[in-house]
Design a protein around this motif. Structure first.
Motif, mmCIF file in Angstrom:
data_model
loop_
_atom_site.group_PDB
_atom_site.id
_atom_site.type_symbol
_atom_site.label_atom_id
_atom_site.label_comp_id
_atom_site.label_asym_id
_atom_site.label_seq_id
_atom_site.Cartn_x
_atom_site.Cartn_y
_atom_site.Cartn_z
ATOM 1 N N GLU A 38 0.838 -1.212 0.000
ATOM 2 C CA GLU A 38 0.000 0.000 0.000
ATOM 3 C C GLU A 38 0.870 1.257 0.000
ATOM 4 O O GLU A 38 0.616 2.200 -0.762
ATOM 5 C CB GLU A 38 -0.932 0.000 1.217
ATOM 6 C CG GLU A 38 -2.037 -1.033 1.109
ATOM 7 C CD GLU A 38 -2.879 -1.168 2.385
ATOM 8 O OE1 GLU A 38 -3.987 -1.707 2.287
ATOM 9 O OE2 GLU A 38 -2.432 -0.750 3.466
ATOM 10 N N TYR A 49 -3.120 8.081 0.402
ATOM 11 C CA TYR A 49 -3.509 6.791 0.989
ATOM 12 C C TYR A 49 -3.761 5.747 -0.087
ATOM 13 O O TYR A 49 -4.279 6.071 -1.168
ATOM 14 C CB TYR A 49 -4.804 6.941 1.795
ATOM 15 C CG TYR A 49 -4.753 8.018 2.841
ATOM 16 C CD1 TYR A 49 -4.120 7.797 4.060
ATOM 17 C CD2 TYR A 49 -5.340 9.264 2.610
ATOM 18 C CE1 TYR A 49 -4.069 8.800 5.030
ATOM 19 C CE2 TYR A 49 -5.296 10.266 3.571
ATOM 20 C CZ TYR A 49 -4.661 10.033 4.775
ATOM 21 O OH TYR A 49 -4.609 11.015 5.721
ATOM 22 N N VAL A 51 -5.350 1.551 -0.285
ATOM 23 C CA VAL A 51 -5.981 0.427 0.425
ATOM 24 C C VAL A 51 -6.014 -0.774 -0.527
ATOM 25 O O VAL A 51 -6.658 -0.715 -1.582
ATOM 26 C CB VAL A 51 -7.428 0.785 0.870
ATOM 27 C CG1 VAL A 51 -8.097 -0.397 1.555
ATOM 28 C CG2 VAL A 51 -7.416 2.013 1.784
ATOM 29 N N ILE A 184 -11.748 9.031 -5.380
ATOM 30 C CA ILE A 184 -11.127 7.712 -5.181
ATOM 31 C C ILE A 184 -10.707 7.203 -6.561
ATOM 32 O O ILE A 184 -11.397 7.462 -7.556
ATOM 33 C CB ILE A 184 -12.125 6.692 -4.575
ATOM 34 C CG1 ILE A 184 -12.730 7.206 -3.257
ATOM 35 C CG2 ILE A 184 -11.474 5.331 -4.361
ATOM 36 C CD1 ILE A 184 -13.784 6.278 -2.639
ATOM 37 N N THR A 204 -6.990 4.273 -4.168
ATOM 38 C CA THR A 204 -6.173 5.392 -3.689
ATOM 39 C C THR A 204 -7.079 6.607 -3.467
ATOM 40 O O THR A 204 -8.093 6.774 -4.158
ATOM 41 C CB THR A 204 -5.048 5.754 -4.689
ATOM 42 O OG1 THR A 204 -5.624 6.029 -5.965
ATOM 43 C CG2 THR A 204 -4.041 4.642 -4.820
ATOM 44 N N THR A 205 -6.706 7.407 -2.501
ATOM 45 C CA THR A 205 -7.474 8.622 -2.181
ATOM 46 C C THR A 205 -6.576 9.594 -1.417
ATOM 47 O O THR A 205 -5.573 9.180 -0.819
ATOM 48 C CB THR A 205 -8.735 8.281 -1.350
ATOM 49 O OG1 THR A 205 -9.491 9.470 -1.120
ATOM 50 C CG2 THR A 205 -8.382 7.665 0.007
ATOM 51 N N GLU A 208 -8.574 11.478 4.251
ATOM 52 C CA GLU A 208 -8.390 10.598 5.418
ATOM 53 C C GLU A 208 -9.716 9.933 5.800
ATOM 54 O O GLU A 208 -9.758 8.771 6.178
ATOM 55 C CB GLU A 208 -7.836 11.427 6.584
ATOM 56 C CG GLU A 208 -7.445 10.554 7.748
ATOM 57 C CD GLU A 208 -6.946 11.324 8.961
ATOM 58 O OE1 GLU A 208 -6.942 12.576 8.916
ATOM 59 O OE2 GLU A 208 -6.594 10.664 9.952
ATOM 60 N N TYR A 211 -10.415 7.157 3.436
ATOM 61 C CA TYR A 211 -9.443 6.096 3.715
ATOM 62 C C TYR A 211 -9.904 5.243 4.906
ATOM 63 O O TYR A 211 -9.932 4.011 4.834
ATOM 64 C CB TYR A 211 -8.071 6.727 3.995
ATOM 65 C CG TYR A 211 -7.040 5.771 4.529
ATOM 66 C CD1 TYR A 211 -6.523 4.756 3.725
ATOM 67 C CD2 TYR A 211 -6.578 5.876 5.848
ATOM 68 C CE1 TYR A 211 -5.577 3.878 4.218
ATOM 69 C CE2 TYR A 211 -5.630 5.003 6.341
ATOM 70 C CZ TYR A 211 -5.134 4.006 5.525
ATOM 71 O OH TYR A 211 -4.197 3.127 6.012
#
Ligand SMILES: Cc1ncc(COP(=O)(O)O)c(C=O)c1O
Length: 381
Positions: A38, A49, A51, A184, A204-205, A208, A211
């Motif tokens: 990640e 971020y 995930v 996103i 991905t973003t 927060e 996320y």
């Protein structure tokens, strides 16, 4: 000549060693390799971020949930994509509306989308899911402006485009999935894509809040944060209904080594594209490239009048071309639920002629020349 597929994974000894090392380690899942993958991926695309999830279809499902999509909500996407880009809307009972593509880039057309949005009252649509189709990045800056005017979110389906980028109006290079203009982005690690994990995906973003929501939804909605009670270190709460959409450490280990060579892979894909373009220029139509755009080239697509003839002829020579895609609104499921939307004439014309030629980093020059020769021989009759 051995058979030549349209796409293929590139697994080397480093990939194999990384998987074996993980298999003999302490964690097969929920371990450190997931986090490492990640972090590396977020850094690669310049997002805050990332995930990891078990595939991009799950990723798209989590993305619409994280953005609060509900039953009856309407979302716009392109008809020229894999069904998963639309299906995520249906998973939560939403309505899919299709907007036409641009006839030269094959990407969701900004003008058609604007027309569709403006033909309805404000609030009619909730979001847009544009696709960086074939690896060609969409100008998300323009879509963001439109989305902001109508309070819409954007999920960038970047499954085809890790390593792609476009240049925005300020001259800044914007990497696919960097979260600058989309809420996103979603990537796929299916073996025909750039990064092969067997199955796998990444969201991905830069938000927060989004996320944290994605992290929770990926693992059943279970968390140890902000709990109502705490009876000990073992205690957790399930605060919402989530899923098990986790990627394993085994897959993540492979993803890490695959990601490390993606820059080289995209460069090789662009070399292959340049050779195709030189061979076909002023003879055969192919996807146009906007100024300042780096196409990640998941696919190389041409348009020919006798597409079925070419497909069958290539197959006879052991070249397995593919068609991307049957327009989603013409698939029986979408016909049954009753497609509504704008005129999709460009998508339908494109589908009648499109064919994807072999495109993957390990395609040799000899193999590519053989493909080109067969295409030109067929076209010249
Ligand atoms: C544009 C697009 N979106 C979503 C998906 C779904 O990806 P996955 O197979 O990882 O679920 C694909 C896979 O082919 C795709 O091409």
């Amino acid at each position: 000549m051995k058979s030549i597929p349209y796409g293929k994974q590139n697994i080397d000894q480093k990939d194999i060693d990384a998987v074996i090392k993980t298999l003999t380690g302490d964690f097969l899942t929920q371990g450190p390799k997931v986090k490492e993958f990640e972090e590396n991926f977020a850094a690669y695309v310049d997002a805050k971020y990332a995930v990891a999830v078990n595939n991009a279809t799950s990723g798209l499902h989590l993305a619409v949930l994280a953005l609060g999509l509900k039953k009856g909500d309407r979302v716009i996407t392109t008809p020229i994509t894999f069904a998963a880009s639309a299906n995520c809307v249906r998973y939560v009972g939403g309505e899919v509306w299709f907007s036409d593509i641009d006839k030269d880039s094959y990407l969701l057309c900004l003008e058609s989308t604007k027309k569709l949005i403006e033909s309805k009252p404000k609030g009619f649509f909730k979001g847009i899911i544009p696709v960086d189709f074939a690896g060609l990045p969409l100008n998300l800056e323009a879509f963001r402006k439109l989305a902001n005017e109508h309070d819409l979110w954007i999920i960038e389906d970047a499954c085809h485009a890790p390593g792609g980028s476009f240049t925005d109006s300020k001259g800044m290079v914007q990497k696919c999935g960097n979260g600058k203009y989309a809420d996103i982005a979603v990537f796929s690690f299916h073996p025909v894509k750039h990064i092969a994990c067997g199955e796998g995906g990444m969201l991905t973003t830069n938000s927060e809040k989004i996320y944290k929501k994605l992290i929770s939804l990926r693992t059943h909605g279970i968390t140890k944060e902000n709990m109502e009670e705490n009876h000990g270190d073992w205690f957790y709460e399930m605060q919402e209904l989530g899923y098990n959409y986790r990627l394993t450490d085994i897959q993540s280990a492979l993803g890490i080594t695959q990601l490390a060579k993606n820059k080289k892979g995209v460069a090789r894909r662009n070399e292959i594209a340049a050779i195709y373009k030189e061979a076909f220029k002023s003879k055969i139509k192919f996807q146009s490239l906007g100024k300042g755009t780096v196409n990640a080239h998941h696919l190389f697509i041409i348009e020919v009048e006798d597409r079925k003839g070419l497909y069958d002829s290539l197959k006879k020579h052991n070249i397995f071309a593919q068609i991307h895609y049957i327009p989603v609104h013409t698939l029986p499921y979408y016909k049954i639920i009753g497609y509504e939307g704008s005129d999709l004439i460009n998508a339908e014309n494109y589908y009648a002629n499109c064919i994807s030629l072999p495109m993957y980093p390990t395609l040799t020059n000899k193999e590519q020349n053989f493909v080109i020769k067969q295409v030109i021989t067929f076209i010249d009759g």
